[in-house]
Design a protein around this motif. Structure first.
Motif, short mmCIF file in Angstrom:
data_model
loop_
_atom_site.label_atom_id
_atom_site.label_comp_id
_atom_site.label_asym_id
_atom_site.label_seq_id
_atom_site.Cartn_x
_atom_site.Cartn_y
_atom_site.Cartn_z
N TYR A 4 0.85 -1.19 0.00
CA TYR A 4 0.00 0.00 0.00
C TYR A 4 0.88 1.24 0.00
N ASP A 5 0.32 2.33 -0.48
CA ASP A 5 0.93 3.66 -0.44
C ASP A 5 -0.18 4.62 -0.03
N ALA A 6 0.04 5.38 1.03
CA ALA A 6 -0.96 6.35 1.50
C ALA A 6 -0.30 7.71 1.56
N ARG A 7 -1.10 8.74 1.29
CA ARG A 7 -0.58 10.10 1.28
C ARG A 7 -1.67 11.03 1.83
N LEU A 8 -1.27 11.91 2.73
CA LEU A 8 -2.16 12.93 3.29
C LEU A 8 -1.46 14.26 3.11
N GLU A 9 -2.10 15.16 2.40
CA GLU A 9 -1.47 16.44 2.09
C GLU A 9 -2.47 17.56 2.34
N TYR A 10 -1.98 18.64 2.96
CA TYR A 10 -2.82 19.81 3.11
C TYR A 10 -1.96 21.06 3.08
N SER A 11 -2.61 22.16 2.77
CA SER A 11 -1.95 23.45 2.72
C SER A 11 -2.93 24.46 3.29
N ALA A 12 -2.44 25.29 4.20
CA ALA A 12 -3.31 26.27 4.83
C ALA A 12 -2.52 27.55 5.08
N PHE A 13 -3.21 28.66 5.00
CA PHE A 13 -2.61 29.96 5.23
C PHE A 13 -2.01 29.99 6.64
N LEU A 14 -0.82 30.49 6.78
CA LEU A 14 -0.04 30.60 8.01
C LEU A 14 0.52 29.27 8.51
N ILE A 15 -0.15 28.16 8.22
CA ILE A 15 0.36 26.85 8.64
C ILE A 15 1.36 26.33 7.62
N GLY A 16 1.13 26.65 6.36
CA GLY A 16 1.98 26.13 5.29
C GLY A 16 1.45 24.81 4.78
N SER A 17 2.29 24.10 4.03
CA SER A 17 1.84 22.81 3.52
C SER A 17 2.55 21.69 4.27
N ARG A 18 1.88 20.57 4.34
CA ARG A 18 2.41 19.40 5.03
C ARG A 18 2.01 18.18 4.23
N THR A 19 2.97 17.27 4.07
CA THR A 19 2.72 16.03 3.36
C THR A 19 3.21 14.87 4.20
N ARG A 20 2.33 13.92 4.45
CA ARG A 20 2.69 12.71 5.17
C ARG A 20 2.46 11.53 4.24
N THR A 21 3.41 10.61 4.23
CA THR A 21 3.25 9.41 3.41
C THR A 21 3.57 8.18 4.25
N SER A 22 2.91 7.10 3.89
CA SER A 22 3.13 5.82 4.53
C SER A 22 3.15 4.75 3.44
N THR A 23 4.17 3.90 3.47
CA THR A 23 4.23 2.78 2.53
C THR A 23 4.48 1.52 3.33
N GLY A 24 4.03 0.39 2.79
CA GLY A 24 4.24 -0.86 3.50
C GLY A 24 3.57 -2.03 2.85
N GLN A 25 3.42 -3.08 3.64
CA GLN A 25 2.86 -4.35 3.21
C GLN A 25 1.44 -4.52 3.75
N ILE A 26 0.63 -5.27 3.02
CA ILE A 26 -0.68 -5.68 3.50
C ILE A 26 -0.56 -7.15 3.87
N THR A 27 -0.82 -7.46 5.14
CA THR A 27 -0.67 -8.83 5.63
C THR A 27 -1.99 -9.32 6.22
N GLY A 28 -1.98 -10.53 6.69
CA GLY A 28 -3.16 -11.09 7.35
C GLY A 28 -3.52 -10.35 8.63
N ARG A 29 -2.58 -9.65 9.22
CA ARG A 29 -2.83 -8.88 10.45
C ARG A 29 -3.21 -7.42 10.14
N GLY A 30 -3.15 -7.05 8.86
CA GLY A 30 -3.47 -5.68 8.49
C GLY A 30 -2.28 -5.00 7.84
N LEU A 31 -2.18 -3.70 8.04
CA LEU A 31 -1.10 -2.92 7.45
C LEU A 31 0.18 -3.08 8.27
N GLU A 32 1.29 -3.24 7.57
CA GLU A 32 2.61 -3.26 8.19
C GLU A 32 3.48 -2.21 7.49
#
Length: 180
Positions: A4-32
């Motif tokens: 999986y690849d997940a990305r959360l991005e936002y940009s706001a006045f005075l806060i600026g922009s922020r990008t968070r990403t997560s990559t990993g495996q999908i297993t029988g227990r869920g995301l790793e």
């Protein structure tokens, strides 16, 4: 597939922009997760999940942390909780708590989410019945995280509100769903 690849991005006045990403495996227990990055205000920090060494290392030169079972990062945790609730909605009723080890860009912590009752939202997507969950801050500089999961969309988050300790917040709301 198996990744999986997940990305959360936002940009706001005075806060600026922020990008968070997560990559990993999908297993029988869920995301790793294998890597989590947080890019904000000219800083690009990352956490590396070293499963072969049972540890998490950080690009911020902070000490490595033990990699606990079922550990998530600050982005994948919302997707993992959504899948847990979707898999057994009766188990996660109002008032129940989900606790998971969560890895940030500099350290490891334990996050506890409290599930609340159903809540009807009026989003850009339209009227949506949701289940709200909240992670309240435990320490002085912790963020408050609120997420609303939609049962009609396999409990995927349709609204996310992240509040900084000083009261500044980002409120993201689902506008549309594209079907493949």
């Amino acid at each position: 597939g198996k990744t999986y690849d997940a990305r959360l991005e936002y940009s706001a006045f005075l806060i600026g922009s922020r990008t968070r990403t997560s990559t990993g495996q999908i297993t029988g227990r869920g995301l790793e997760p294998t890597r989590f990055s947080d890019k904000w205000r000219k800083r690009d920090l990352a956490a590396h999940f070293e499963r072969d060494k049972d540890r998490v290392s950080f690009s911020a030169n902070t000490p490595a942390a033990p990699l606990l079972p079922d550990a998530q990062d600050q982005l994948s945790v919302l997707l993992q909780i959504a899948s847990m609730v979707a898999g057994d909605p009766a188990r996660y009723g109002a008032g129940s708590t989900l606790t998971l080890p969560v890895i940030g860009p500099r350290d490891a912590d334990t996050w506890a989410f409290t599930l609340h009752g159903e809540e009807r939202l009026y989003l850009p997507l339209g009227e949506t019945l949701t289940v709200k969950l909240t992670r309240n801050p435990r320490r002085e500089f912790d963020q408050k995280v609120e997420a609303w999961l939609a049962p009609s969309l396999a409990y995927m988050p349709v609204r996310l509100r992240i509040t900084q300790p000083n009261g500044d917040f980002v409120d993201q709301q689902l506008r549309a769903v594209d079907t493949p």
